[in-house]
Motif scaffolding. Structure first.
Motif, short mmCIF file in Angstrom:
data_model
loop_
_atom_site.label_atom_id
_atom_site.label_comp_id
_atom_site.label_asym_id
_atom_site.label_seq_id
_atom_site.Cartn_x
_atom_site.Cartn_y
_atom_site.Cartn_z
N CYS A 183 1.57 -42.84 6.84
CA CYS A 183 1.07 -44.21 7.02
C CYS A 183 -0.34 -44.44 6.50
CB CYS A 183 1.15 -44.62 8.49
SG CYS A 183 0.04 -43.72 9.60
N ALA A 184 -1.01 -43.40 5.98
CA ALA A 184 -2.39 -43.55 5.52
C ALA A 184 -2.45 -44.26 4.16
CB ALA A 184 -3.07 -42.20 5.43
N ILE A 185 -3.43 -45.14 4.03
CA ILE A 185 -3.76 -45.78 2.75
C ILE A 185 -5.20 -45.43 2.44
CG2 ILE A 185 -4.03 -47.96 1.51
CD1 ILE A 185 -1.14 -47.34 2.18
N TYR A 186 -5.42 -44.69 1.33
CA TYR A 186 -6.76 -44.17 1.05
C TYR A 186 -7.53 -44.97 0.00
CZ TYR A 186 -5.25 -40.12 3.72
OH TYR A 186 -4.81 -39.31 4.72
N GLY A 187 -6.93 -45.99 -0.54
CA GLY A 187 -7.65 -46.81 -1.51
C GLY A 187 -6.89 -48.08 -1.81
N ARG A 188 -7.61 -49.16 -2.07
CA ARG A 188 -6.98 -50.43 -2.44
C ARG A 188 -7.69 -50.98 -3.67
NH1 ARG A 188 -7.62 -51.22 3.34
NH2 ARG A 188 -5.60 -51.07 4.42
N GLU A 189 -6.90 -51.44 -4.60
CA GLU A 189 -7.47 -52.00 -5.83
C GLU A 189 -6.44 -52.91 -6.47
OE1 GLU A 189 -9.55 -50.52 -10.04
OE2 GLU A 189 -8.53 -49.09 -8.73
N GLY A 190 -6.90 -54.01 -7.02
CA GLY A 190 -5.99 -54.91 -7.70
C GLY A 190 -5.15 -55.73 -6.74
N HIS A 191 -3.99 -56.16 -7.21
CA HIS A 191 -3.10 -56.99 -6.40
C HIS A 191 -2.28 -56.08 -5.50
CE1 HIS A 191 -0.82 -60.56 -5.34
NE2 HIS A 191 0.29 -59.85 -5.52
N GLY A 193 -0.89 -56.94 -2.47
CA GLY A 193 0.06 -57.58 -1.58
C GLY A 193 -0.46 -57.59 -0.15
N GLU A 194 0.30 -58.17 0.75
CA GLU A 194 -0.12 -58.24 2.14
C GLU A 194 -0.20 -56.85 2.77
OE1 GLU A 194 2.21 -60.87 4.47
OE2 GLU A 194 1.77 -62.63 3.23
N ARG A 195 -1.05 -56.75 3.76
CA ARG A 195 -1.23 -55.48 4.44
C ARG A 195 0.01 -55.13 5.27
NH1 ARG A 195 -2.79 -52.44 8.63
NH2 ARG A 195 -4.65 -51.12 8.41
N ASP A 196 0.46 -53.90 5.16
CA ASP A 196 1.55 -53.39 5.98
C ASP A 196 0.98 -53.07 7.36
OD1 ASP A 196 3.50 -51.88 7.29
OD2 ASP A 196 4.08 -50.76 5.50
N ALA A 197 1.51 -53.69 8.39
CA ALA A 197 0.99 -53.54 9.74
C ALA A 197 1.10 -52.11 10.27
CB ALA A 197 1.72 -54.49 10.69
N ASN A 198 1.95 -51.31 9.67
CA ASN A 198 2.16 -49.94 10.16
C ASN A 198 1.24 -48.92 9.50
OD1 ASN A 198 4.30 -50.52 12.01
ND2 ASN A 198 5.65 -50.79 10.24
N THR A 199 0.36 -49.36 8.61
CA THR A 199 -0.51 -48.43 7.90
C THR A 199 -1.85 -48.27 8.62
OG1 THR A 199 -1.38 -50.20 6.49
CG2 THR A 199 0.53 -48.98 5.67
N ILE A 200 -2.54 -47.18 8.28
CA ILE A 200 -3.91 -46.94 8.72
C ILE A 200 -4.75 -46.80 7.45
CG2 ILE A 200 -5.49 -45.36 9.90
CD1 ILE A 200 -3.18 -44.59 11.75
N GLY A 201 -5.70 -47.69 7.27
CA GLY A 201 -6.50 -47.70 6.05
C GLY A 201 -7.78 -46.89 6.20
N PHE A 202 -8.27 -46.37 5.08
CA PHE A 202 -9.51 -45.61 5.05
C PHE A 202 -10.45 -46.19 4.00
CE2 PHE A 202 -6.62 -42.73 7.05
CZ PHE A 202 -7.39 -41.91 7.87
N ALA A 203 -11.71 -46.31 4.35
CA ALA A 203 -12.74 -46.75 3.41
C ALA A 203 -13.88 -45.74 3.45
CB ALA A 203 -13.26 -48.13 3.77
N THR A 204 -14.34 -45.33 2.27
CA THR A 204 -15.35 -44.28 2.17
C THR A 204 -16.60 -44.80 1.47
OG1 THR A 204 -13.69 -42.51 2.11
CG2 THR A 204 -15.85 -42.02 1.16
N VAL A 205 -17.75 -44.50 2.05
CA VAL A 205 -19.05 -44.85 1.47
C VAL A 205 -19.84 -43.56 1.26
CG1 VAL A 205 -21.25 -46.05 1.84
CG2 VAL A 205 -19.10 -47.09 2.63
N ARG A 206 -20.47 -43.41 0.10
CA ARG A 206 -21.32 -42.25 -0.19
C ARG A 206 -22.66 -42.76 -0.72
NH1 ARG A 206 -18.36 -40.30 2.59
NH2 ARG A 206 -16.84 -38.64 2.31
N GLY A 207 -23.75 -42.31 -0.10
CA GLY A 207 -25.03 -42.74 -0.60
C GLY A 207 -26.20 -42.21 0.21
N GLY A 208 -27.31 -42.01 -0.47
CA GLY A 208 -28.56 -41.64 0.19
C GLY A 208 -28.43 -40.39 1.04
#
Length: 265
Positions: A183-191, A193-208
């Motif tokens: 169920c993991a989603i590790y990146g989103r880009e482009g079109h 579609g709607e979010r799948d309610a059963n997924t768990i999304g991850f967003a990563t920030v790197r800096g400083g």
């Protein structure tokens, strides 16, 4: 407790050395680094402005001969090389290394049949309290909430998402009866579609020089619940590692994590 520290010249290694030397129940027994490190031969506590008499060494087997525990926050390949030596010498391990593959995790599990190991993606007591809170929150917010894991680290971190973020995802997925692998989603880009309610999304920030920020967002209709941990320094990881070593003293084998150490099972 006679403690050896891997990666002694790195930022985490130095924090572990400082915490060990301040702990009345611990003794710095060895400091390890890559054989090609310019720190080889230096006093392990030189950065603190004191002399410990413990020199940073590249010969792992010789250095570990006088240790009861190895605390290792290095890279998977280095940790696994240390694992073989620790198993041979009977040196218990506290492993905070992240980025292991499933096959490498299996090697840790196999070694734990003969060796006592605490392996956790995050040794901080506060983070492990958050893991418990996430389990409770996910069971309550089990319908109608979209779940996202957002993490931020310094520019030098080489793996993404962080081991802590992945563990947070695993805790939430497990509480919901799901597999994070599915169920993991590790990146989103482009079109997308709607979010799948059963997924768990991850967003990563790197800096400083961000030590480590983690937030799990439960986004519902008309409300959001956010559970966040922010580390201001690496000291909580070091203190948690020493707590794990104390807990491991009377154990001769087995693979444990900080939930075991803190009695949160």
């Amino acid at each position: 407790m006679r403690i050896a520290i891997a990666g002694a010249s790195g930022r985490m290694g130095r924090m572990l050395i400082e915490a060990t030397t301040r702990d009345e129940g611990a003794q710095l027994a060895a400091a390890l680094d890559r054989p090609d490190s310019p720190a080889i031969g230096e006093d392990a506590c030189a950065f603190l402005g004191v002399k410990s008499g413990v020199l940073i060494r590249g010969d792992v087997e010789a250095a570990l001969a006088g240790a009861d525990f190895l605390i290792d926050f290095t890279r998977p390949e280095a940790t696994l090389a240390h694992l073989d030596i620790c198993k041979r010498l009977g040196v218990k391990m506290i492993i905070g290394t992240t980025g292991f593959s499933e096959a490498q995790r299996a090697q840790l599990a196999e070694a734990s049949k003969e060796l006592a190991i605490v392996f956790a993606p995050n040794m901080a007591v506060g983070v492990n309290a958050v893991f418990k809170l996430l389990d409770v929150a996910a069971r309550i917010l089990n319908s109608g909430y979209d779940i996202e894991v957002i993490e931020a680290h310094h520019r030098m971190k080489v793996d993404a998402p962080s081991g802590t973020a992945l563990r947070m995802g695993e805790v939430v997925a497990g509480a919901l009866g799901r597999s994070l692998t599915d169920c993991a989603i590790y990146g989103r880009e482009g079109h997308t579609g709607e979010r799948d309610a059963n997924t768990i999304g991850f967003a990563t920030v790197r800096g400083g020089d961000i030590v480590g920020d983690h937030t799990v967002l439960f986004a519902g209709i008309g409300e959001r619940v956010e559970i966040t941990h922010k580390a201001a320094s690496r000291m909580p990881y070091a203190l948690g590692s020493l707590r794990a070593a104390r807990w491991l003293v009377d154990r001769s084998s087995g693979l444990y994590d900080m939930q075991d150490v803190l009695g949160l099972r």
